[in-house]
Design a protein around this motif. Structure first.
Motif, PDB file in Angstrom:
ATOM      1  N   ASP A   1      -7.925  -2.905  -5.644  1.00 54.02           N
ATOM      2  CA  ASP A   1      -8.747  -1.737  -5.325  1.00 54.02           C
ATOM      3  C   ASP A   1      -7.892  -0.563  -4.879  1.00 54.02           C
ATOM      4  O   ASP A   1      -8.208   0.599  -5.174  1.00 54.02           O
ATOM      5  CB  ASP A   1      -9.764  -2.098  -4.248  1.00 54.02           C
ATOM      6  CG  ASP A   1     -10.789  -3.123  -4.730  1.00 54.02           C
ATOM      7  OD1 ASP A   1     -10.862  -3.373  -5.950  1.00 54.02           O
ATOM      8  OD2 ASP A   1     -11.509  -3.682  -3.877  1.00 54.02           O
ATOM      9  N   HIS A   2      -6.802  -0.852  -4.169  1.00 57.76           N
ATOM     10  CA  HIS A   2      -5.883   0.206  -3.732  1.00 57.76           C
ATOM     11  C   HIS A   2      -5.196   0.846  -4.946  1.00 57.76           C
ATOM     12  O   HIS A   2      -5.021   2.069  -4.986  1.00 57.76           O
ATOM     13  CB  HIS A   2      -4.854  -0.384  -2.771  1.00 57.76           C
ATOM     14  CG  HIS A   2      -3.892   0.621  -2.226  1.00 57.76           C
ATOM     15  ND1 HIS A   2      -4.259   1.625  -1.348  1.00 57.76           N
ATOM     16  CD2 HIS A   2      -2.549   0.775  -2.420  1.00 57.76           C
ATOM     17  CE1 HIS A   2      -3.198   2.345  -1.030  1.00 57.76           C
ATOM     18  NE2 HIS A   2      -2.149   1.855  -1.674  1.00 57.76           N
TER      19      HIS A   2
ATOM     20  N   ASP B   1       0.821  -1.214   0.000  1.00 56.46           N
ATOM     21  CA  ASP B   1       0.000   0.000   0.000  1.00 56.46           C
ATOM     22  C   ASP B   1       0.850   1.256   0.000  1.00 56.46           C
ATOM     23  O   ASP B   1       0.560   2.224  -0.722  1.00 56.46           O
ATOM     24  CB  ASP B   1      -0.935   0.001   1.212  1.00 56.46           C
ATOM     25  CG  ASP B   1      -2.099  -0.973   1.055  1.00 56.46           C
ATOM     26  OD1 ASP B   1      -2.188  -1.642   0.003  1.00 56.46           O
ATOM     27  OD2 ASP B   1      -2.919  -1.075   1.994  1.00 56.46           O
TER      28      ASP B   1
ATOM     29  N   ALA C   1      -7.765   3.074  -6.606  1.00 56.73           N
ATOM     30  CA  ALA C   1      -8.009   4.278  -5.807  1.00 56.73           C
ATOM     31  C   ALA C   1      -6.893   5.295  -5.956  1.00 56.73           C
ATOM     32  O   ALA C   1      -7.114   6.505  -5.807  1.00 56.73           O
ATOM     33  CB  ALA C   1      -8.190   3.903  -4.339  1.00 56.73           C
ATOM     34  N   ASN C   2      -5.688   4.817  -6.254  1.00 51.36           N
ATOM     35  CA  ASN C   2      -4.546   5.717  -6.415  1.00 51.36           C
ATOM     36  C   ASN C   2      -4.274   6.084  -7.869  1.00 51.36           C
ATOM     37  O   ASN C   2      -3.242   6.690  -8.163  1.00 51.36           O
ATOM     38  CB  ASN C   2      -3.303   5.087  -5.795  1.00 51.36           C
ATOM     39  CG  ASN C   2      -3.276   5.215  -4.277  1.00 51.36           C
ATOM     40  OD1 ASN C   2      -2.780   6.199  -3.729  1.00 51.36           O
ATOM     41  ND2 ASN C   2      -3.864   4.235  -3.599  1.00 51.36           N
TER      42      ASN C   2
END
Length: 423
Positions: free
Chosen positions: A239-240, A200, A243-244
């Motif tokens: 998903d991370h 992350d 999102a970024n």
């Protein structure tokens, strides 16, 4: 209506008569065992037994290629033959299921004592598999759209050192590469979510750099984030990335398996860069495993959009003709019209530089590929930006049909690269 069938091709080596050896393969992978058993009726065999479609003898070998093989009960005729065998199965034996397909076409075959060599070289699947498996979501066209690169190869590179960099150090290396003009950057397969570089944190740091560069230039570099892990971890990591603002994910195919790739593909909103690390265990031996031709078809159906094929004059053991055959197969439709083709992008890598652009283009006959260079970019005497320009100049010359040495006369970056990466 004739039932759809699955066809698999093998190269075998055996001391048994070829008809007997092929029948042993067919029986082992369908209805048979070493004796006829109750319930194995003629009707059942007619409906479900594998068929031997073809046998082509190649010649003899002097000694067994693999240990543990046996001889016929009568000792045989002293010959050990090589041959190509084609088998087929009715789709109803396993249904359109990749895991159960693999159990059928590979399964226990490589352990049979009758064989001192047995390698799966190709498969042909009925279009029923497309009803269950989605295949690539982006492929060539979608990846070009996201990178904004057309009419030439997508020039890529890999984060090195493979492991050991912190998230901030990784992001700094990405900054150098995006400013150099590279199209595509990928994590190394060894870097996923280690304590020194948590996934992350790494993605957040890297995407800040890529997004800032895109805001300034209007050009967004594709970064393949290695999210390999357990299924729940991979879905959350995907998903991370989304999102970024990321535009690609990467997974080690042999590490996660076909069912996990299918689940990742169903969830994904991004291209999947399928890394084949570990494929050498399947493909390196001429007497065992499977060819890349067969292997990549399974993963294309499961949903990858790109995969590695090594490169011309690469650092590994694979010869050039095998590399090019693999790359061509990635660009070849798997099914006849009107069904989708499932074409994916072949990724040339492993010790590539300006020296390999012309022979790669001449052999492949297409620019629909990624051309990934590590040292071929980073070790350029003029720095990474000059390394990227030199690679593009080399490919421009190849596409134009000009000799690379002639093109270098008007391209100082290319001239320096030829000097640095000669021999």
């Amino acid at each position: 209506m004739t039932e759809q069938r699955i066809t698999a091709t093998y190269e075998i080596e055996t001391a048994f008569p070829l008809d007997q050896a092929a029948a042993t393969m067919a029986g082992e992978q369908s209805t048979g065992t070493f004796v006829r058993v109750p319930g194995e009726t003629d009707e059942l065999r007619e409906a479900h037994a594998a068929r031997v479609e073809a046998i082509e003898e190649f010649g003899d070998v002097a000694a067994p290629s693999l240990p543990g093989s046996g001889l016929p009960k009568d000792g045989g005729d002293g010959r050990r033959r090589r041959a190509r065998v084609v088998l087929s199965w009715p789709l109803s034996n396993m249904g359109p299921s990749l895991p159960n397909l693999l159990a059928t076409i590979a399964g226990n075959l490589s352990e049979l004592k009758a064989f001192s060599g047995l390698k799966l070289t190709d498969i042909v699947l009925p279009p029923a598999f497309l009803d269950r498996y989605q295949g690539p979501q982006f492929g060539v066209e979608g990846t070009r759209r996201l990178t904004g690169v057309y009419d030439r190869p997508i020039v890529g590179t890999i984060i090195k050192p493979s492991v050991g960099l912190s998230p901030d150090a990784t992001a700094e290396q990405v900054r150098v590469l995006v400013e150099a003009g590279v199209d595509f950057i990928k994590d190394d397969e060894l870097q996923a979510d280690g304590p020194h570089c948590p996934f992350d944190a790494r993605i957040a740091a890297v995407m800040r750099v890529i997004n800032d560069h895109a805001d300034r230039t209007g050009r967004k570099v594709m970064y393949a984030a290695n999210l390999t892990g357990d299924v729940d971890e991979m879905l959350a990591r995907h998903d991370h990335v989304v999102a970024n603002g990321g535009t690609c994910i990467m997974a080690s195919m042999n590490s996660i398996g076909l069912p996990a790739m299918k689940q990742l593909r169903a969830h994904s909103r991004l291209p999947i860069h399928g890394h084949r690390n570990g494929w050498g265990m399947l493909g390196r031996s001429p007497a065992l495993g499977m060819s890349f031709i067969a292997y990549q078809k399974l993963w294309r159906l499961a949903g990858i959009d790109h995969t590695h094929v090594n490169g011309i004059d690469n650092k590994f053991c694979e010869p050039n003709d095998s590399v090019i055959a693999s790359a061509r197969e990635c660009l070849t439709p798997m099914f006849d019209p009107p069904h989708q083709g499932c074409e994916i992008i072949p990724v040339f890598s492993s010790g590539q530089s300006v020296r390999q652009a012309a022979p790669t283009y001449a052999a492949l006959g297409s620019v629909d590929c990624m051309f990934a260079a590590g040292g071929g970019i980073m070790a350029h005497p003029g720095g990474p930006a000059a390394g990227v320009r030199a690679l593009r100049q080399a490919w421009d010359a190849a596409i134009a049909g000009a000799a690379v040495e002639e093109a270098a006369k008007d391209s100082p970056e290319l001239k320096a690269a030829l000097g640095a990466f000669g021999g």
